[in-house]
Design a protein around this motif. Structure first.
Motif, PDB file in Angstrom:
ATOM      1  N   GLY A  39      -3.902  49.924   8.425  1.00  7.93           N
ATOM      2  CA  GLY A  39      -4.232  51.286   8.239  1.00  7.93           C
ATOM      3  C   GLY A  39      -5.537  51.702   8.291  1.00  7.93           C
ATOM      4  O   GLY A  39      -6.173  52.656   8.907  1.00  7.93           O
ATOM      5  N   TRP A  40      -6.165  50.659   7.437  1.00  7.31           N
ATOM      6  CA  TRP A  40      -7.923  50.637   7.268  1.00  7.31           C
ATOM      7  C   TRP A  40      -8.097  50.714   8.369  1.00  7.31           C
ATOM      8  O   TRP A  40      -9.888  50.937   8.535  1.00  7.31           O
ATOM      9  CB  TRP A  40      -8.036  49.208   6.326  1.00  7.31           C
ATOM     10  CG  TRP A  40      -9.316  49.409   6.483  1.00  7.31           C
ATOM     11  CD1 TRP A  40     -10.280  49.847   5.131  1.00  7.31           C
ATOM     12  CD2 TRP A  40     -10.753  48.740   7.392  1.00  7.31           C
ATOM     13  NE1 TRP A  40     -11.632  50.210   5.239  1.00  7.31           N
ATOM     14  CE2 TRP A  40     -11.753  48.611   6.597  1.00  7.31           C
ATOM     15  CE3 TRP A  40     -10.427  47.600   8.143  1.00  7.31           C
ATOM     16  CZ2 TRP A  40     -12.584  48.261   6.600  1.00  7.31           C
ATOM     17  CZ3 TRP A  40     -11.767  47.368   8.886  1.00  7.31           C
ATOM     18  CH2 TRP A  40     -13.161  47.411   7.781  1.00  7.31           C
ATOM     19  N   VAL A 100     -15.346  66.819  15.847  1.00 10.24           N
ATOM     20  CA  VAL A 100     -15.502  67.990  15.140  1.00 10.24           C
ATOM     21  C   VAL A 100     -15.934  68.996  16.480  1.00 10.24           C
ATOM     22  O   VAL A 100     -16.169  70.314  16.348  1.00 10.24           O
ATOM     23  CB  VAL A 100     -16.957  68.108  14.679  1.00 10.24           C
ATOM     24  CG1 VAL A 100     -17.306  69.286  13.547  1.00 10.24           C
ATOM     25  CG2 VAL A 100     -15.741  66.863  12.871  1.00 10.24           C
ATOM     26  N   THR A 101     -16.936  68.676  17.731  1.00 13.13           N
ATOM     27  CA  THR A 101     -17.834  69.027  18.593  1.00 13.13           C
ATOM     28  C   THR A 101     -16.491  69.985  19.664  1.00 13.13           C
ATOM     29  O   THR A 101     -17.092  70.640  20.455  1.00 13.13           O
ATOM     30  CB  THR A 101     -18.141  68.131  18.906  1.00 13.13           C
ATOM     31  OG1 THR A 101     -17.567  67.017  19.449  1.00 13.13           O
ATOM     32  CG2 THR A 101     -19.916  67.926  18.090  1.00 13.13           C
ATOM     33  N   LEU A 102     -15.664  69.035  19.666  1.00 16.21           N
ATOM     34  CA  LEU A 102     -14.518  69.278  19.994  1.00 16.21           C
ATOM     35  C   LEU A 102     -14.156  71.284  20.108  1.00 16.21           C
ATOM     36  O   LEU A 102     -12.503  71.734  20.632  1.00 16.21           O
ATOM     37  CB  LEU A 102     -13.454  68.666  20.119  1.00 16.21           C
ATOM     38  CG  LEU A 102     -13.364  66.947  20.963  1.00 16.21           C
ATOM     39  CD1 LEU A 102     -12.158  66.383  21.071  1.00 16.21           C
ATOM     40  CD2 LEU A 102     -13.955  67.523  22.253  1.00 16.21           C
ATOM     41  N   VAL A 162     -11.238  55.884  13.960  1.00 18.54           N
ATOM     42  CA  VAL A 162     -11.441  57.266  13.672  1.00 18.54           C
ATOM     43  C   VAL A 162     -12.457  58.004  13.369  1.00 18.54           C
ATOM     44  O   VAL A 162     -12.738  58.846  13.309  1.00 18.54           O
ATOM     45  CB  VAL A 162     -10.045  58.012  13.196  1.00 18.54           C
ATOM     46  CG1 VAL A 162      -9.432  59.397  13.030  1.00 18.54           C
ATOM     47  CG2 VAL A 162      -8.501  57.235  13.726  1.00 18.54           C
ATOM     48  N   LYS A 163     -13.185  57.100  11.926  1.00 22.07           N
ATOM     49  CA  LYS A 163     -14.003  57.524  10.476  1.00 22.07           C
ATOM     50  C   LYS A 163     -15.391  57.416  11.889  1.00 22.07           C
ATOM     51  O   LYS A 163     -16.095  58.817  12.056  1.00 22.07           O
ATOM     52  CB  LYS A 163     -13.784  56.332   9.904  1.00 22.07           C
ATOM     53  CG  LYS A 163     -15.597  57.499   8.679  1.00 22.07           C
ATOM     54  CD  LYS A 163     -15.288  56.066   8.293  1.00 22.07           C
ATOM     55  CE  LYS A 163     -16.520  56.400   7.319  1.00 22.07           C
ATOM     56  NZ  LYS A 163     -16.835  56.178   5.581  1.00 22.07           N
ATOM     57  N   GLY A 164     -14.942  56.948  13.009  1.00 25.18           N
ATOM     58  CA  GLY A 164     -16.502  56.530  13.955  1.00 25.18           C
ATOM     59  C   GLY A 164     -16.889  58.009  15.085  1.00 25.18           C
ATOM     60  O   GLY A 164     -17.499  57.775  16.046  1.00 25.18           O
ATOM     61  N   LYS A 165     -15.249  58.185  15.443  1.00 27.41           N
ATOM     62  CA  LYS A 165     -15.580  59.484  16.771  1.00 27.41           C
ATOM     63  C   LYS A 165     -15.444  60.754  15.548  1.00 27.41           C
ATOM     64  O   LYS A 165     -15.277  61.910  16.594  1.00 27.41           O
ATOM     65  CB  LYS A 165     -13.846  59.350  16.692  1.00 27.41           C
ATOM     66  CG  LYS A 165     -13.351  58.173  17.689  1.00 27.41           C
ATOM     67  CD  LYS A 165     -14.495  57.741  18.664  1.00 27.41           C
ATOM     68  CE  LYS A 165     -14.075  56.212  19.469  1.00 27.41           C
ATOM     69  NZ  LYS A 165     -15.055  55.680  20.421  1.00 27.41           N
ATOM     70  N   GLY A 207      -6.394  61.625  24.442  1.00 30.02           N
ATOM     71  CA  GLY A 207      -5.325  60.680  25.193  1.00 30.02           C
ATOM     72  C   GLY A 207      -6.607  58.943  25.034  1.00 30.02           C
ATOM     73  O   GLY A 207      -6.033  58.245  24.832  1.00 30.02           O
ATOM     74  N   SER A 208      -7.618  59.236  25.568  1.00 29.60           N
ATOM     75  CA  SER A 208      -8.626  57.918  25.050  1.00 29.60           C
ATOM     76  C   SER A 208      -8.707  57.156  24.140  1.00 29.60           C
ATOM     77  O   SER A 208      -8.575  56.054  23.571  1.00 29.60           O
ATOM     78  CB  SER A 208      -9.739  58.671  26.827  1.00 29.60           C
ATOM     79  OG  SER A 208     -10.612  57.812  25.463  1.00 29.60           O
ATOM     80  N   LEU A 209      -8.655  58.919  23.169  1.00 29.34           N
ATOM     81  CA  LEU A 209      -8.935  57.825  21.671  1.00 29.34           C
ATOM     82  C   LEU A 209      -7.866  57.281  20.906  1.00 29.34           C
ATOM     83  O   LEU A 209      -7.420  56.145  20.966  1.00 29.34           O
ATOM     84  CB  LEU A 209      -9.208  59.236  20.782  1.00 29.34           C
ATOM     85  CG  LEU A 209      -9.273  58.549  19.468  1.00 29.34           C
ATOM     86  CD1 LEU A 209     -10.469  57.542  19.077  1.00 29.34           C
ATOM     87  CD2 LEU A 209      -9.076  59.888  18.277  1.00 29.34           C
ATOM     88  N   MET A 210      -6.279  57.482  21.656  1.00 29.29           N
ATOM     89  CA  MET A 210      -5.094  57.212  21.107  1.00 29.29           C
ATOM     90  C   MET A 210      -5.113  55.931  22.092  1.00 29.29           C
ATOM     91  O   MET A 210      -4.074  54.855  21.861  1.00 29.29           O
ATOM     92  CB  MET A 210      -3.546  57.982  21.514  1.00 29.29           C
ATOM     93  CG  MET A 210      -3.829  59.529  20.433  1.00 29.29           C
ATOM     94  SD  MET A 210      -3.762  58.901  19.131  1.00 29.29           S
ATOM     95  CE  MET A 210      -1.817  57.615  19.164  1.00 29.29           C
TER      96      MET A 210
END
Length: 349
Positions: free
Chosen positions: A153-154, A168-170, A160-163, A183-186
């Motif tokens: 989890g951490w 936000v810009t999306l 995700v925190k780094g992204k 999809g790329s993030l997943m």
């Protein structure tokens, strides 16, 4: 944990007995981690083919000319969709099956343990099960699971925190771009978490092997008892050897009456010889002994009227060089022949 008195590493027999009962060091997390990582990598490269195959099925469903719903139409459509979906999913399922089998073989090898399949009442006993649930091992496993969930989890939160700035810009981006990005993030999350899970699974496997060895440790007395069991109790073996010697002596004494001559030292050694002209190539030793046994051989020989001849050098040589049932050596032929020549004279008297 191993008992304080159990300080000795398990023997090969102890490990073999444990394996025959299904007690083999094996990590459940290792196959899962390997499957997860292999699936992530496979699907990354297989996704275009997967989407192409699913699109082919959807086109077939949406381009049906005949909208009359009949049993034949539905069955044909069901068979087609099942076959196409099976062909699409088959490589992925084959990979999962292969990884599952390979991961278990790497841990325990090819082992078949019928004893592990036997019904044991303590496994279905609710009281015993309740005790196992709150045992030290169960608490350790629970702690390990909670720790793994926390770490995963951490780790996911850290990625995700780094992204977050990009996410936000999306808000004003095109829907296609949003789908592609997520999809790329997943995919990044899945393969990185899979790699982390594999590392933790390898650590868990090392711990399982260590714990298995600790659980099977033995006391010095257990090792001695096992050695006795495998080699035999020295006292029992001693009694068996003694009984065998007594039986051999008895058989030997039973053959003394068949002898033609007994050559003595006179008191230290006695050797009983037989020579049948048409049967034996050379004189044969039927019995031999020293001290009390030599005395017993002489007594039996006198009892049955057998010549007892005193010749210390020949008696010593025969006792040391000839085994019971063997022929005398050639270097003693002449000396023994001279003694055997006395047998006829003795019998005539």
């Amino acid at each position: 944990m191993a008992d304080e008195n159990k300080t000795e590493d398990p023997t090969g027999k102890r490990l073999s007995d444990a394996a025959s009962e299904g007690n083999i060091p094996k990590s459940r997390e290792l196959p899962t981690a390997l499957i997860l990582l292999a699936s992530a990598v496979f699907l990354h490269f297989y996704a275009p083919y997967f989407m192409k195959g699913m699109g082919r099925i959807m086109r077939e469903l949406l381009t049906i000319d005949d909208y009359n719903i009949t049993v034949d139409n539905l069955m044909g459509l069901l068979v087609y969709c099942t076959k196409e979906a099976g062909l699409i999913v088959a490589p992925f399922m084959a990979l999962i099956l292969f990884i599952s089998i390979a991961a278990n073989i790497m841990q325990v090898g090819f082992v078949f343990t019928p004893k592990a399949l036997e019904l044991k009442l303590d496994r279905i006993n609710p009281f015993t099960g309740f005790g196992r649930f709150f045992s030290k091992r169960s608490l350790v496993e629970l702690a390990k699971s909670m720790f793994k969930i926390f770490v995963v989890g951490w780790f996911a939160y850290y990625i995700v925190k780094g992204k977050m700035e990009t996410i936000v810009t999306l808000a004003d981006a095109d829907i296609i771009d949003i789908i592609e990005y997520f999809g790329s993030l997943m995919y990044e999350l899945v393969w990185k978490i899979s790699l982390l899970a594999l590392i933790m699974a390898l650590i868990d496997y090392a711990y399982v092997r260590y714990q298995h060895k600790e659980d099977l440790k033995m006391t010095k007395q257990e090792i001695k008892d096992e050695h006795k069991q495998m080699e035999g109790d020295p006292q029992i073996k001693g009694r068996i050897r003694k009984a065998q010697r007594e039986l051999a002596r008895q058989r030997m004494m039973d053959d003394v009456p068949k002898a033609d001559v007994v050559i003595t030292n006179p008191t230290h050694y006695a050797v009983a010889l037989r020579y049948n002209l048409g049967q034996d190539r050379a004189p044969v030793c039927l019995a031999k002994g020293q001290r009390l046994m030599a005395l017993r051989i002489r007594e039996v020989a006198k009892e049955y009227g057998i010549l007892v001849h005193e010749d210390p050098p020949i008696a010593r040589s025969l006792f040391k060089t000839v085994d019971i049932g063997d022929e005398i050596p050639e270097n003693l032929y002449k000396a023994v022949a001279e003694i055997l020549a006395l047998v006829d004279k003795f019998k005539k008297k």
